[in-house]
Design a protein around this motif. Structure first.
Motif, PDB file in Angstrom:
ATOM      1  N   ASN A 100     -67.488  58.925 -20.086  1.00 24.93           N
ATOM      2  CA  ASN A 100     -66.273  59.739 -20.015  1.00 24.93           C
ATOM      3  C   ASN A 100     -65.085  58.950 -19.490  1.00 24.93           C
ATOM      4  N   GLY A 101     -65.351  57.935 -18.686  1.00 29.58           N
ATOM      5  CA  GLY A 101     -64.278  57.138 -18.099  1.00 29.58           C
ATOM      6  C   GLY A 101     -63.745  56.048 -19.005  1.00 29.58           C
ATOM      7  N   GLY A 102     -64.386  55.814 -20.135  1.00 27.16           N
ATOM      8  CA  GLY A 102     -63.925  54.785 -21.054  1.00 27.16           C
ATOM      9  C   GLY A 102     -65.048  53.869 -21.496  1.00 27.16           C
ATOM     10  N   ILE A 103     -64.647  52.703 -21.954  1.00 30.04           N
ATOM     11  CA  ILE A 103     -65.596  51.697 -22.416  1.00 30.04           C
ATOM     12  C   ILE A 103     -65.675  50.602 -21.361  1.00 30.04           C
ATOM     13  N   PHE A 104     -66.901  50.242 -20.992  1.00 31.68           N
ATOM     14  CA  PHE A 104     -67.099  49.257 -19.943  1.00 31.68           C
ATOM     15  C   PHE A 104     -68.003  48.140 -20.441  1.00 31.68           C
ATOM     16  N   LYS A 105     -67.753  46.950 -19.917  1.00 31.94           N
ATOM     17  CA  LYS A 105     -68.597  45.809 -20.228  1.00 31.94           C
ATOM     18  C   LYS A 105     -69.385  45.477 -18.970  1.00 31.94           C
ATOM     19  N   ARG A 106     -70.711  45.491 -19.096  1.00 32.02           N
ATOM     20  CA  ARG A 106     -71.571  45.158 -17.966  1.00 32.02           C
ATOM     21  C   ARG A 106     -71.613  43.650 -17.793  1.00 32.02           C
ATOM     22  N   THR A 107     -71.635  43.219 -16.552  1.00 33.04           N
ATOM     23  CA  THR A 107     -71.769  41.799 -16.254  1.00 33.04           C
ATOM     24  C   THR A 107     -72.819  41.624 -15.163  1.00 33.04           C
ATOM     25  N   SER A 108     -73.330  40.426 -15.072  1.00 31.82           N
ATOM     26  CA  SER A 108     -74.332  40.121 -14.061  1.00 31.82           C
ATOM     27  C   SER A 108     -73.728  39.192 -13.024  1.00 31.82           C
ATOM     28  N   GLU A 109     -74.132  39.365 -11.778  1.00 33.60           N
ATOM     29  CA  GLU A 109     -73.585  38.538 -10.703  1.00 33.60           C
ATOM     30  C   GLU A 109     -74.150  37.128 -10.701  1.00 33.60           C
ATOM     31  N   ASN A 110     -75.374  36.968 -11.139  1.00 38.08           N
ATOM     32  CA  ASN A 110     -76.018  35.666 -11.009  1.00 38.08           C
ATOM     33  C   ASN A 110     -76.260  34.958 -12.347  1.00 38.08           C
ATOM     34  N   SER A 111     -75.497  35.278 -13.367  1.00 39.47           N
ATOM     35  CA  SER A 111     -75.631  34.596 -14.653  1.00 39.47           C
ATOM     36  C   SER A 111     -74.262  34.483 -15.306  1.00 39.47           C
ATOM     37  N   SER A 112     -74.173  33.643 -16.311  1.00 44.81           N
ATOM     38  CA  SER A 112     -72.897  33.496 -17.016  1.00 44.81           C
ATOM     39  C   SER A 112     -72.960  34.242 -18.340  1.00 44.81           C
ATOM     40  N   GLU A 113     -71.816  34.691 -18.791  1.00 46.44           N
ATOM     41  CA  GLU A 113     -71.747  35.420 -20.056  1.00 46.44           C
ATOM     42  C   GLU A 113     -71.687  34.442 -21.215  1.00 46.44           C
ATOM     43  N   PRO A 114     -72.418  34.716 -22.285  1.00 46.14           N
ATOM     44  CA  PRO A 114     -72.324  33.849 -23.463  1.00 46.14           C
ATOM     45  C   PRO A 114     -70.989  34.078 -24.171  1.00 46.14           C
ATOM     46  N   SER A 115     -70.565  33.092 -24.897  1.00 47.72           N
ATOM     47  CA  SER A 115     -69.334  33.231 -25.669  1.00 47.72           C
ATOM     48  C   SER A 115     -69.605  34.128 -26.878  1.00 47.72           C
ATOM     49  N   LEU A 116     -68.543  34.604 -27.497  1.00 51.38           N
ATOM     50  CA  LEU A 116     -68.681  35.422 -28.702  1.00 51.38           C
ATOM     51  C   LEU A 116     -69.397  34.632 -29.796  1.00 51.38           C
ATOM     52  N   GLY A 117     -69.094  33.348 -29.890  1.00 49.11           N
ATOM     53  CA  GLY A 117     -69.752  32.497 -30.881  1.00 49.11           C
ATOM     54  C   GLY A 117     -71.250  32.396 -30.647  1.00 49.11           C
ATOM     55  N   GLU A 118     -71.657  32.295 -29.390  1.00 52.04           N
ATOM     56  CA  GLU A 118     -73.088  32.227 -29.073  1.00 52.04           C
ATOM     57  C   GLU A 118     -73.788  33.540 -29.418  1.00 52.04           C
TER      58      GLU A 118
END
Length: 173
Positions: A100-118
């Protein structure tokens, strides 16, 4: 009536090389449902699809055993296709949540996010795996459908007819 799913979350996690066992079933089931109803039905056709819906419903409801030929087709060809289609579909939206609050992207504290290409590469790898299993399935059906799977040929009118050919194109330079 609840939708019958041809594979379980456990099948996907156990047989997918990149899925973690901690994945919430509520997150993967929509990808599984979409992959099964949209993509798999186009590969196997309406009548064979409906055969498995009815056979799995009977198995769950009354313990009716799926005949050996159909069970082998399900386990060795259809499930692998569906597992990799589901993994590819899940990867598209795994990091996002809509509320209800919108669209959210989850992230992790102890890892890195992959790029869109990956992420796109991972999705393509899973699609390629699904395509490989689809080609094996089509080869199997070319030699065995007439004797063992009458549902392969019985689609009519508004039914989705199965894909009889793979659409992979090899380039020769």
């Amino acid at each position: 009536m609840a939708e019958v799913l041809f594979v379980s979350k456990e099948d996907i996690v156990r047989r997918s090389p990149i899925m973690d066992g901690n994945i919430d079933a509520d997150k993967i089931v929509p990808a599984l449902h979409l992959s099964q109803t949209q993509y798999l039905r186009e590969i196997i056709g309406t009548d064979l699809y409906n055969y498995y819906v009815n056979a799995i419903t009977a198995l769950i409801g009354s313990g009716t055993v799926i005949p050996t030929n159909h069970k082998n087709l399900l386990d060795n060809f259809i499930k692998p296709i569906l597992i990799h289609l589901t993994t590819a579909e899940y990867l598209k939206s795994a990091a996002y949540s809509v509320s209800n609050g919108g669209i959210f992207k989850r992230t992790s504290e102890n890892s890195s996010e992959p790029s869109l290409g990956e992420i796109k590469e991972l999705i393509q790898v899973e699609r390629d795996r699904a395509q490989s299993y689809t080609e094996r399935f089509l080869d199997h059906m070319a030699f065995n459908a007439s004797a063992n799977f009458p549902e392969w040929f019985s689609n009519s009118n508004e039914d989705v007819s199965p894909n009889y050919e793979s659409y992979t194109i090899d380039w020769v330079l």
